[in-house]
Design a protein around this motif. Structure first.
Motif, PDB file in Angstrom:
ATOM      1  N   LEU A 459      96.765  36.901  74.004  1.00  0.00           N
ATOM      2  CA  LEU A 459      98.017  37.706  74.587  1.00  0.00           C
ATOM      3  C   LEU A 459      97.337  38.408  76.143  1.00  0.00           C
ATOM      4  CD1 LEU A 459     100.614  39.148  73.526  1.00  0.00           C
ATOM      5  CD2 LEU A 459      99.155  41.341  73.447  1.00  0.00           C
ATOM      6  N   VAL A 460      96.257  38.868  76.345  1.00  0.00           N
ATOM      7  CA  VAL A 460      95.794  39.379  77.500  1.00  0.00           C
ATOM      8  C   VAL A 460      95.624  38.280  78.401  1.00  0.00           C
ATOM      9  CG1 VAL A 460      93.736  40.336  78.705  1.00  0.00           C
ATOM     10  CG2 VAL A 460      94.648  41.363  76.109  1.00  0.00           C
ATOM     11  N   ASN A 462      97.374  35.575  78.491  1.00  0.00           N
ATOM     12  CA  ASN A 462      98.669  35.040  78.653  1.00  0.00           C
ATOM     13  C   ASN A 462      99.436  35.991  79.698  1.00  0.00           C
ATOM     14  OD1 ASN A 462      99.744  32.283  77.756  1.00  0.00           O
ATOM     15  ND2 ASN A 462      99.010  33.164  75.822  1.00  0.00           N
ATOM     16  N   GLY A 463      99.094  37.200  79.577  1.00  0.00           N
ATOM     17  CA  GLY A 463      99.537  38.017  80.419  1.00  0.00           C
ATOM     18  C   GLY A 463      99.071  37.946  81.894  1.00  0.00           C
TER      19      GLY A 463
ATOM     20  N   ILE B  93      98.323  46.684  80.176  1.00  0.00           N
ATOM     21  CA  ILE B  93      98.380  45.116  79.839  1.00  0.00           C
ATOM     22  C   ILE B  93      99.206  44.372  80.660  1.00  0.00           C
ATOM     23  CG2 ILE B  93      97.958  43.322  78.074  1.00  0.00           C
ATOM     24  CD1 ILE B  93      98.048  45.482  75.688  1.00  0.00           C
ATOM     25  N   PRO B  94      98.613  44.063  81.953  1.00  0.00           N
ATOM     26  CA  PRO B  94      99.536  43.410  82.754  1.00  0.00           C
ATOM     27  C   PRO B  94     100.210  41.951  82.296  1.00  0.00           C
ATOM     28  CG  PRO B  94      97.394  43.965  83.926  1.00  0.00           C
ATOM     29  CD  PRO B  94      97.438  43.996  82.444  1.00  0.00           C
ATOM     30  N   GLY B  95     101.486  41.946  82.688  1.00  0.00           N
ATOM     31  CA  GLY B  95     101.879  40.404  82.400  1.00  0.00           C
ATOM     32  C   GLY B  95     102.343  40.398  81.141  1.00  0.00           C
ATOM     33  N   VAL B  96     102.141  41.335  80.146  1.00  0.00           N
ATOM     34  CA  VAL B  96     102.732  41.410  78.648  1.00  0.00           C
ATOM     35  C   VAL B  96     103.849  42.318  78.646  1.00  0.00           C
ATOM     36  CG1 VAL B  96     102.095  41.708  76.452  1.00  0.00           C
ATOM     37  CG2 VAL B  96     100.404  40.749  77.967  1.00  0.00           C
ATOM     38  N   ALA B  97     105.169  41.795  78.466  1.00  0.00           N
ATOM     39  CA  ALA B  97     106.276  42.829  78.439  1.00  0.00           C
ATOM     40  C   ALA B  97     106.013  43.678  77.194  1.00  0.00           C
ATOM     41  CB  ALA B  97     107.392  41.806  78.422  1.00  0.00           C
TER      42      ALA B  97
END
Ligand SMILES: Nc1ncnc2c1ncn2[C@@H]1O[C@H](COP(=O)(O)OP(=O)(O)OP(=O)(O)O)[C@@H](O)[C@H]1O
Ligand SMILES: [Mg+2]
Lengths: 493, 251
Positions: A459-460, A462-463, B93-97
């Motif tokens: 998840l991290v 992918n963010g 947490i950047p980039g994770v909506a």
């Protein structure tokens, strides 16, 4: 600290041992004798029924190659390659002219089915939600050295788009091939490109006529199956004036102890007001957790924005290969032309990645944008190498570069090597770079909310790569996202 | 009756230094416990160890959750069983909506419990309702998790997650820090709405004010890695008046 060590240990037992595309297809093949000589080149050319000019072109490249030495400047280490110990041509047998998909060896079809690639004329990739508007994807599949199927030929023909194996294009559209082949990546360009020019066996050819917006995504899947076989595919895409095409390539290979060589060349040409969007999801076998086996991926990809207001955009998701040596580049020749490079490069286990781009600004008011995301885990090395130049006449050239690296654990390395060169004082180049470690606190936050350690890393990451993922065609963004999580997976419990 | 959470004589080291020196605490279903104590007394450490944060070495004692050995469970297992920690410092947490994060996390917990996965529409309905009751605008949920959130927004996002996950034990580490008066009231209302027969709360705070909104059944004073005094809600008022000095010697 213990916390960091735990993640490092988990991530170290990486997915490379669980490579999901590592199966082998048992089929008979028709091979050129081992080794490389003028005879090998003649053999390949004859197999393809090539015209004399093509053979000459190859032989010239071969003779040139004999005078060259393998480049050493990249930050990669590998034992010396014995070029005489490889097969340069392998075709599935029995091989007759294929008129329809039903004539393809069912084992090969099965291989592509296992890979989730739609050789049957299905409309979208398996398991992926189709967006509104019923988009279709035409697929060309290259198995070892030959192209085995190209789908949606008819519909493309109606639109005037030529999409076929390059071996066929050489016979059916010699005037186009002659006009463009080797004009972006000259046969003498570099060691691997020259080798490719001599022995390339297949690949895809695309021509989009003036004013045509290609009605579907075009896609090629490369699969190396044979042992000790090099794959040297050649792709040539031409977008004529005011046309547009989006093209995607995907790659996988079986799991093998020995290293396999892949040295492709891709050439793109855009004329005035044309645009090519080229996306790659590269997942060649990366080798096992001890660093045994895996693909050596030495690839030359270059686009020439030949016309004014034209655009070439490279998007790559690189998760596989033992060694990656790859710099998709843009020559911004036409005024107001634009080049883009969006890259996600993940290295794990013993993988070594040396990748980046070159943006060569020749025309006036040319612009380029580079977004690179490197993720290193295990004991891998991940290097971004980029060159941005503005030539004397490139008044008003603009570049923006952002390179971000994320480290997982402390045994891997990320390196950024940017070269910048402006011969025109009005050029404006901006460069940003960051390197950070994946944060234990962020991972813990995720697992406290119920995610497993692996899901949290996925998840991290992918963010972290979201900006680049967004550049991929929808269908493939979903695939790529999964692939990214898989390639960073640690061992479960 | 088995306690929901039982901490027995817990000893914890961080980097060779003992931080908790034999701490005990029993929390029964339906109860609200407040933990107060000076900076550095080990309140956050306790909450981290209960949640399973790596890097802490438990050298003695045990933690039971419904009679089960909590220390044997991985942190995500603990979350799925119903242990929730609202962090003192929520991370970005950047980039994770945010919306995506909440959905993925909730489904991960449900999967671990053998429950069905919530589809996007089902989830959205639930999330929007919870967000509305906490005055969280939908726009905020589209942004990266806590990215660019104000201090108060981050805390509200923690309460939102608590509301969505419906945990059995909620540990709130200084949820009042950084909240203005109005935000504090909204957050406290959110917490109070979650109070129930089966659920327990452990509220860590420095200020008696929060306890006017979330009225505790028990107040514990921590000092130097131990609980040095326990009492009813009036203990908080006493502390407010006289400070921690009187407990220093006891510790
Ligand atoms: N990772 C760590 N490394 C070294 N010391 C630590 C670590 N984590 C906590 N400590 C120490 O443990 C002690 C207790 O810290 P903790 O954060 O639990 O206190 P606290 O009661 O929550 O304080 P505050 O009220 O300021 O939030 C402090 O002295 C702190 O410096
Ligand atoms: Mg604290």
């Amino acid at each position: 600290m213990a916390a960091v060590q735990e993640t490092v240990d988990r991530v170290r037992q990486i997915d490379v041992d669980q490579y999901r595309y590592g199966f082998e297809t048992l089929i008979e093949s028709d091979k050129a004798p081992k080794g490389l000589s003028e005879d090998t080149v003649r053999f390949i050319s004859a197999k393809k029924n090539e015209p004399a000019w093509m053979l000459e072109w190859r032989l010239e490249a071969y003779r040139r190659w004999l005078t060259m030495t393998e480049p050493q400047w990249a930050r990669v280490n590998y034992p010396k390659i014995d070029y005489q110990d490889l097969y340069y041509y392998s075709a599935p047998k029995p091989k007759k002219t294929i008129g329809s998909l039903d004539e393809i060896d069912p084992d090969i079809l099965k291989t592509y089915e296992k890979l989730g690639i739609p050789l049957r004329e299905v409309e979208v990739l398996e398991g992926v939600v189709r967006p509104e508007g019923q988009r279709k994807i035409a697929v060309d599949a290259v198995f070892d050295s030959v192209s085995v199927a190209t789908t949606f030929q008819k519909e493309l023909k109606q639109a005037g788009v030529i999409f076929m194996p390059i071996s066929e294009a050489i016979r059916e559209h010699p005037e186009l091939v002659k006009k463009y082949l080797g004009t972006v990546v000259p046969t003498s360009d570099n060691y691997f490109a020259t080798l490719n020019s001599a022995v390339f066996s297949d690949g895809s050819f695309v021509y989009v006529p003036p004013g045509v917006r290609c009605p579907m995504e075009l896609s090629t899947y490369f699969r190396i199956n044979e042992r000790n076989t090099g794959q040297f595919e050649r792709t040539l895409i031409i977008a004529d004036k005011g046309s547009y095409v989006s093209y995607l390539e995907g790659c996988t290979a079986p799991q093998r102890d020995e290293n396999q060589l892949h040295a492709a060349v891709v050439e793109l040409v855009t004329h005035d007001d044309a645009e090519i969007k080229y996306s790659t999801v590269q997942n060649w076998y990366p080798g096992n957790s001890e660093g045994k086996g895996g693909i050596y991926n030495f690839v030359t990809k270059r686009g020439d924005c030949r016309g004014n207001n034209s655009k070439i955009s490279w998007t790559q998701v690189e998760t596989g290969s033992a060694i990656t040596w790859k710099y998709p580049s843009c020559i911004l020749r036409g005024d107001n032309s634009r080049g883009e490079f969006y890259s996600i490069a993940i290295s794990n286990g013993h993988q070594q990645v040396d990748s980046g781009t070159k943006m060569i600004h020749l025309g006036k008011n040319t612009t380029s944008r580079i977004i690179s995301k490197g993720i290193a885990a295990g004991v891998s090395q991940n290097t971004y190498r980029g060159l941005v130049t503005a030539h004397r006449k490139a008044t008003g050239a603009r570049n923006f570069t952002a390179c971000d690296s994320l480290l997982i654990g402390d045994k891997c390395g990320a390196h950024t090597v940017p070269y910048v060169e402006a011969k025109n004082s009005s050029a404006l180049f901006e460069h940003e770079a960051t390197t950070s470690k994946i944060s234990e606190d962020v991972l813990f936050y995720c697992v406290q909310r119920g995610l497993s350690q692996e899901e949290a890393v996925g998840l991290v990451v992918n963010g972290f790569v979201k900006d680049v993922l967004q550049q991929l065609p929808m269908e493939f963004a979903v695939e790529a996202q999964k692939l990214i999580s898989i390639s960073l997976e640690g061992s479960v419990g | 009756m088995t306690a929901l959470l039982e901490v027995k004589d817990l000893k914890v080291r961080v980097e060779e230094r003992e931080i908790l020196h034999g701490l005990s605490l029993t929390v029964n279903p339906g109860e609200v416990h407040a933990i107060m104590g000076p900076n550095g007394s080990g309140k956050s450490t306790l909450s981290h160890v209960i949640a399973g944060k790596p890097g802490y070495e438990v050298t003695g004692g045990e933690i039971l959750f419904r009679g089960e050995d909590l220390l044997e469970m991985s942190p995500d297992e603990r979350a799925a069983k119903g242990v929730f920690l609202a962090f003192q410092y929520p991370v970005e947490i950047p980039g994770v909506a945010t919306m995506n994060f909440l959905h993925v996390a909730l489904n991960a917990q449900r999967k671990a419990r053998g429950e069905s996965q919530l589809t996007t529409p089902e989830f959205l309905k639930k999330a929007y309702a919870a967000a509305a009751s906490l005055n969280i605008p939908r726009d905020m949920l589209k942004r990266g998790v806590n990215v660019g959130f104000s201090g108060g927004e981050k805390k509200r996002n923690e309460i939102l997650q608590m509301a969505l996950f419906e945990p059995a034990v909620c540990i709130l580490d200084e949820m009042d820090s950084g909240l203005d008066i109005d935000a504090l009231r909204v957050a406290a209302d959110g917490v109070n709405a979650l109070r129930s027969q089966g659920r327990a709360m452990v509220v860590i705070t420095h200020y008696q004010r929060l306890l006017n909104y979330i009225v505790p059944d028990f107040v514990h004073v921590m000092s130097k890695g131990r609980v040095v005094k326990s009492g009813g809600k009036e203990l908080a008022l006493e502390l407010e008046a006289s400070g921690y000095a009187q407990f220093e010697d006891a510790a």
